[in-house]
Design an enzyme around this catalytic site. Structure first.
Site, PDB file in Angstrom:
ATOM      1  CE  LYS A   1      11.800   1.401   5.386  1.00 12.49           C
ATOM      2  NZ  LYS A   1      10.683   0.681   4.592  1.00 12.49           N
TER       3      LYS A   1
ATOM      4  CG  ASP B   1      11.068  -3.147   3.081  1.00  8.93           C
ATOM      5  OD1 ASP B   1      10.755  -3.644   3.897  1.00  8.93           O
ATOM      6  OD2 ASP B   1      11.305  -1.611   3.159  1.00  8.93           O
TER       7      ASP B   1
HETATM    8  P1  NAP Z   1       6.472   6.973   2.538  1.00  6.02           P
HETATM    9  O1  NAP Z   1       7.981   6.920   2.198  1.00  6.02           O
HETATM   10  O2  NAP Z   1       6.344   8.093   3.744  1.00  6.02           O
HETATM   11  O3  NAP Z   1       5.566   7.243   1.323  1.00  6.02           O
HETATM   12  C1  NAP Z   1       4.214   7.010   1.586  1.00  6.02           C
HETATM   13  C2  NAP Z   1       3.219   7.350   0.294  1.00  6.02           C
HETATM   14  O4  NAP Z   1       2.090   7.504   0.668  1.00  6.02           O
HETATM   15  C3  NAP Z   1       3.723   8.559  -0.327  1.00  6.02           C
HETATM   16  O5  NAP Z   1       3.666   8.579  -1.845  1.00  6.02           O
HETATM   17  C4  NAP Z   1       2.648   9.498   0.100  1.00  6.02           C
HETATM   18  O6  NAP Z   1       2.258  10.662  -0.637  1.00  6.02           O
HETATM   19  C5  NAP Z   1       1.511   8.592   0.279  1.00  6.02           C
HETATM   20  N1  NAP Z   1       0.142   9.089   0.933  1.00  6.02           N
HETATM   21  C6  NAP Z   1       0.528   9.333   2.497  1.00  6.02           C
HETATM   22  N2  NAP Z   1      -0.720   9.773   2.834  1.00  6.02           N
HETATM   23  C7  NAP Z   1      -1.637   9.689   1.732  1.00  6.02           C
HETATM   24  C8  NAP Z   1      -2.864   9.970   1.701  1.00  6.02           C
HETATM   25  N3  NAP Z   1      -3.718  10.140   2.723  1.00  6.02           N
HETATM   26  N4  NAP Z   1      -3.517   9.803   0.550  1.00  6.02           N
HETATM   27  C9  NAP Z   1      -2.705   9.311  -0.878  1.00  6.02           C
HETATM   28  N5  NAP Z   1      -1.517   8.921  -0.560  1.00  6.02           N
HETATM   29  C10 NAP Z   1      -0.919   9.113   0.624  1.00  6.02           C
HETATM   30  O7  NAP Z   1       6.332   5.760   3.466  1.00  6.02           O
HETATM   31  P2  NAP Z   1       6.697   4.152   3.097  1.00  6.02           P
HETATM   32  O8  NAP Z   1       7.768   3.901   3.662  1.00  6.02           O
HETATM   33  O9  NAP Z   1       6.508   4.025   1.600  1.00  6.02           O
HETATM   34  O10 NAP Z   1       5.402   3.267   3.598  1.00  6.02           O
HETATM   35  C11 NAP Z   1       4.044   3.235   3.232  1.00  6.02           C
HETATM   36  C12 NAP Z   1       3.260   2.263   3.825  1.00  6.02           C
HETATM   37  O11 NAP Z   1       3.763   1.044   3.822  1.00  6.02           O
HETATM   38  C13 NAP Z   1       3.257   2.563   5.438  1.00  6.02           C
HETATM   39  O12 NAP Z   1       2.057   2.525   5.858  1.00  6.02           O
HETATM   40  C14 NAP Z   1       4.215   1.584   5.874  1.00  6.02           C
HETATM   41  O13 NAP Z   1       3.911   1.097   7.379  1.00  6.02           O
HETATM   42  C15 NAP Z   1       3.855   0.205   5.002  1.00  6.02           C
HETATM   43  N6  NAP Z   1       4.939  -0.517   4.839  1.00  6.02           N
HETATM   44  C16 NAP Z   1       4.476  -1.840   5.165  1.00  6.02           C
HETATM   45  C17 NAP Z   1       5.421  -3.050   5.104  1.00  6.02           C
HETATM   46  C18 NAP Z   1       5.228  -4.402   5.708  1.00  6.02           C
HETATM   47  O14 NAP Z   1       6.422  -5.199   5.730  1.00  6.02           O
HETATM   48  N7  NAP Z   1       3.944  -4.704   5.629  1.00  6.02           N
HETATM   49  C19 NAP Z   1       7.047  -2.609   4.767  1.00  6.02           C
HETATM   50  C20 NAP Z   1       7.254  -1.119   4.442  1.00  6.02           C
HETATM   51  C21 NAP Z   1       6.166  -0.310   4.402  1.00  6.02           C
HETATM   52  P3  NAP Z   1       3.405  12.076  -0.542  1.00  6.02           P
HETATM   53  O15 NAP Z   1       4.646  11.741  -0.869  1.00  6.02           O
HETATM   54  O16 NAP Z   1       2.245  13.069  -1.184  1.00  6.02           O
HETATM   55  O17 NAP Z   1       3.253  12.557   1.019  1.00  6.02           O
END
Ligand code: NAP
Length: 296
Positions: free
Chosen positions: A70, A106
């Site tokens: 992204k 988003d």
């Molecule tokens: P990302 O860029 O990989 O960021 C994930 C975040 O979560 C980071 O801050 C990461 O920390 C943290 N994290 C990962 N595993 C963790 C754990 N076990 N405990 C605590 N923190 C943890 O991913 P993203 O794009 O932000 O997406 C995050 C979530 O939102 C995903 O599940 C995605 O599917 C969901 N999402 C949903 C929608 C929707 O339309 N509903 C849209 C967008 C995203 P670190 O940096 O330390 O790894």
């Protein structure tokens, strides 16, 4: 001769569990539109530019972009919408006369399901768990569509929360932001006063979709944070009822499912590509059924 379908898809790494093809293809079929949406696993990241060039040469209409591209994709695009440029992250591409235009749906996708709670969110404290791409869209949406008193960015790596806070503070100081580490001791005072709590981490995702995730809880005593005046918003939609939402609802809090954000961001991308409204009720019912089947 039949005209070829316009091709759309999702570019990312480990995209196998995405519901986006299902969401868009149901809508294309329902409206009788000549489009087809599929998955494109692009890895390693060095292949991203070749993938974009190839898709342009083949006349693909557009893409959704997901983890880990992204932010990485931004320098390769010909133009950005105002919102995408603000957060420096793109989740939707449109091939407009051979130019890649980047959008971020988003931001609105997150905001729309929360708008009915605007009066509760304005003037209140908000906690955002996570400091990744989704958290970035969440903070932008809070700043663009709401007036919270303060937003806490809470991450297991406090330095990443701090970086996200600084990203927004460089643009405007109108929203009060604080960074905090994800541990019970530092969170104690924050969680007591927050009205809206948002999970923007993958924690709670079904283990078949994300086996590397070892926990379904952000922290052990997560349940303690809930009371009837709170609002829980989980971006995770697989399962629909995550442990975060389940506990919140059991303690009388209002809940918003990630499925609503998925639909709202999808509807916005759909409009960019087709100029038409997503048949939201048809698609929601199909997605709920699909998720229910995969949960058994
Ligand atoms: P990302 O860029 O990989 O960021 C994930 C975040 O979560 C980071 O801050 C990461 O920390 C943290 N994290 C990962 N595993 C963790 C754990 N076990 N405990 C605590 N923190 C943890 O991913 P993203 O794009 O932000 O997406 C995050 C979530 O939102 C995903 O599940 C995605 O599917 C969901 N999402 C949903 C929608 C929707 O339309 N509903 C849209 C967008 C995203 P670190 O940096 O330390 O790894």
């Amino acid at each position: 001769m039949k005209h070829a379908k316009k091709i759309l898809g999702l570019i990312g790494h480990q995209v196998g569990y995405s519901l986006s093809p299902f969401l868009h293809n149901i809508a294309f079929e329902h409206l009788g539109l000549p489009y087809f949406y599929t998955l494109f696993e692009v890895y390693p990241p060095e292949r991203l530019t070749a993938a974009l060039d190839g898709a342009k040469a083949l006349g693909f209409l557009g893409f959704n972009i997901t983890i880990p591209y992204k932010e990485r994709i931004v320098p390769y695009l010909d133009a950005l919408s105002a919102e995408a440029s603000e957060v420096k992250a793109v989740n939707t591409l449109l091939n407009q006369d051979g130019q890649w235009i980047g959008y971020n749906t988003d931001i609105f996708g997150f905001a729309e399901p929360l708008l009915p709670f605007k009066s509760q969110v304005n003037g209140s404290e908000v906690v955002v768990f996570g400091a990744g791409g989704a958290a970035r869209a969440v903070v932008q949406a809070l700043r663009q569509f709401f007036k919270p008193k303060q937003v806490w960015i809470v991450a297991r790596d406090e330095a990443k929360a701090e970086l996200l806070k600084e990203h927004f503070e460089r643009r405007s100081k109108s929203l009060k932001l604080s960074a905090c580490a994800l541990n019970e001791a530092s969170l104690e005072s924050v969680l007591g006063t927050a009205r809206l709590l948002i999970n923007a981490t993958p924690v709670g995702t079904d283990s078949t979709a994300l086996p590397q995730l070892k926990t379904a809880r952000l922290f052990p005593a997560e349940w303690k944070i809930w009371s009837p005046e709170k609002i829980a918003y989980d971006l995770v939609y697989r399962p629909q009822m995550t442990p975060f939402l389940y506990e919140a609802q059991a303690h009388g809090a209002r809940i918003i499912s990630g499925l609503e954000m998925l639909l709202a961001q999808g509807a916005k991308s759909f409009k960019i590509w087709t100029g038409q409204e997503l048949p939201r009720d048809v698609v929601r019912a199909a997605l709920q059924q699909q998720l229910k089947e995969s949960e058994h």
